[in-house]
Write a protein that holds these residues in place. Structure first.
Motif, PDB file in Angstrom:
ATOM      1  N   GLN A 227       0.797  -1.228   0.000  1.00  0.00           N
ATOM      2  CA  GLN A 227       0.000   0.000   0.000  1.00  0.00           C
ATOM      3  C   GLN A 227       0.830   1.280   0.000  1.00  0.00           C
ATOM      4  O   GLN A 227       0.307   2.346   0.238  1.00  0.00           O
ATOM      5  N   ARG A 260      -3.337   5.882  -2.571  1.00  0.00           N
ATOM      6  CA  ARG A 260      -3.965   4.657  -2.077  1.00  0.00           C
ATOM      7  C   ARG A 260      -5.422   4.545  -2.522  1.00  0.00           C
ATOM      8  O   ARG A 260      -5.920   3.452  -2.772  1.00  0.00           O
ATOM      9  N   HIS A 265      -6.342   0.609  -2.318  1.00  0.00           N
ATOM     10  CA  HIS A 265      -5.786   0.205  -1.019  1.00  0.00           C
ATOM     11  C   HIS A 265      -6.566   0.840   0.131  1.00  0.00           C
ATOM     12  O   HIS A 265      -6.820   0.228   1.158  1.00  0.00           O
TER      13      HIS A 265
END
Lengths: 327, 327
Positions: A227, A260, A265
């Motif tokens: 991530q 992200r 993520h």
């Protein structure tokens, strides 16, 4: 708390009324059964897609955490953003709470209409603190905050707990001698997205530069996480006093969050966090029911005495009680 | 574990058979339901009035804890006493357990027929570690040990946890610069009965003397506790290397225990500990039942997904599950 109109309260929270938010927080922090029910109803009513950037901030006493939050928060409100600051500090909660002084420690921010500061809930159990804090985060998001800062002192498991409820985890450090690197536990390094070395001003500037380089080196040795965008986790210098590096720190947090989000993520992490929160909530709720049941409490006292006298072994007594309670 | 004859096993434990003790510990550390039942039965069968001096020993890595335990343990076995050493270290248990190296760290003691060393149980939850450790202490007492040493690394709440299961709590420190006094949390100072400054030998002797005096001063500032004889809590110098002060440390622990026994403090403390252990056992047992129930597990997964998708709020989902499980 008098008769509650949940729909009215949720409307006022969504409209950004501070008093409504404060009242709702008191509600979710209450242990009274009817309050718990009302809190659950309120959170259900408030389920929106409003999302704040949830930032965890950890730092031991002396790193200038209050000063940092004051400067960081004021910078954000200065950009027209709404900021909430929550404190999670099980140890001070236990001893009665020096953290109640939060508002005086952050004098300017606490008077800012776009900032909302809430001290640590008076819960002695880490699990209890976590439950309340997660609910308070949701309230703050529904109230339209852009960033929710959850600060914790580096005590025991509180950092891990906070890391499990935020999008970005920041570790605040003070400039230090080279060998103090060991003072930061590896486990904390592993959950940090950003290390900020504060007090990079005046006489401490060279030490801050050195400390920052040391941590940058240490971070490079950690295992790469899926991530993380290239270059993360990262160590930066800041000065809450002069403001140097503060804007950069915010940009890094935001960019990290965006990266992200674009790759899913962020969403995956929030889903996992929600699932874990739910499971923890079930466990805590079950223990609360155990403690609340009058018959169980009576039997608990009786068996406790029997155990203390040595008449019954602990496992046997526990089994006896559980057979009565759960069946 | 094959068919168990609890009466036979308990007899062999009482007779001091090491293999029987080791087997019983494996039994109480097991999570299998039938093992839990057998463990409860065994502990009930073993309820005796054999009592060891339960000593908690805390110290961060680097203070020479293993060397101290090796020297201290060998000194006691040399006096004809039986000693058990248990490790409680939730953090290393989590990471896989460097503490498994215990026996190699204490080479001489581990070969001593009157010593019994058991590494930290592989339980990630602090509550789980506590449960097993308490049961293992009882097994060791039934096996006729005179002293049971429970060592812990100074991580988070593990010290408090250990303090709640021992008669005497000892904090082991290394000689240090004067300002490192702050490194020891006040909460730990408050539960210590005896502070031992290790490595009082060679070049470190003067630093040890200074550190010892510093802590003695700090201890005098703490609030007086009813269960302390005059002069306690106390700070002493020891050297696990040369043996200096080791005998004195043991005498102090024993005298403290005797003083408390004569005044009923010891008994009162054990009663309170047993009551708390029982209550904790009930809580842990309840959570275990929750996790073990197949229907609940299925519903937990379903509701967890629903929460992760944002379809249900956490409190509402938790309530739904609890209404199904407990009632």
């Amino acid at each position: 708390m008098a008769q509650l109109d949940i729909r009215d309260l949720s409307g006022r929270i969504m409209a950004g009324e501070r008093r409504a938010l404060a009242r709702a927080i008191t509600l979710v922090e209450s242990r009274r059964d009817d309050h718990r029910d009302a809190a659950a109803e309120l959170l259900e009513a408030l389920a929106t897609d409003r999302e704040a950037l949830r930032i965890g901030l950890s730092g031991t006493p002396g790193v200038g955490k209050s000063t940092f939050i004051e400067a960081f928060g004021c910078m954000l409100t200065g950009q027209g953003k709404k900021v909430a600051v929550l404190a999670v500090d099980p140890s001070s909660a236990r001893s009665g709470g020096s953290i109640l002084g939060d508002k005086t420690r952050m004098e300017k921010l606490s008077r800012d209409p776009n900032a909302f500061i809430r001290p640590s809930p008076a819960q002695s159990q880490l699990g209890g603190v976590a439950r309340r804090t997660r609910e308070v985060i949701q309230l703050c998001e529904a109230a339209g905050h852009d960033a929710v800062l959850i600060e914790t002192v580096g005590v025991g498991q509180s950092e891990t707990m906070v890391a499990e409820m935020v999008d970005v985890f920041v570790l605040l450090l003070a400039p230090a001698g080279g060998d103090e690197l060991q003072g930061v536990k590896r486990g904390i390094m592993e959950i940090a997205d950003l290390i900020l070395v504060n007090k990079a001003d005046g006489d401490l500037e060279p030490a801050a530069t050195r400390t920052c380089a040391d941590y940058a080196g240490a971070l490079r040795l950690l295992r790469k996480r899926a991530q993380d965008p290239p270059g993360f986790p990262k160590a930066l210098k800041v000065s809450a006093l002069t403001g140097a590096g503060m804007e950069r720190a915010w940009v890094e947090m935001r960019d990290l969050a965006t990266w992200r989000q674009e790759r899913g993520h962020w969403q995956a992490r929030r889903r996992t966090q929600a699932r874990h929160w739910f499971e923890e909530e079930v466990r805590q709720g079950l223990l609360a029911r155990l403690a609340a049941d009058p018959d169980t409490r009576k039997l608990m006292t009786e068996l406790g005495e029997s155990v203390a006298r040595g008449d019954t072994s602990v496992p046997a007594a526990a089994q006896q009680l559980l057979d009565r309670f759960s069946r």
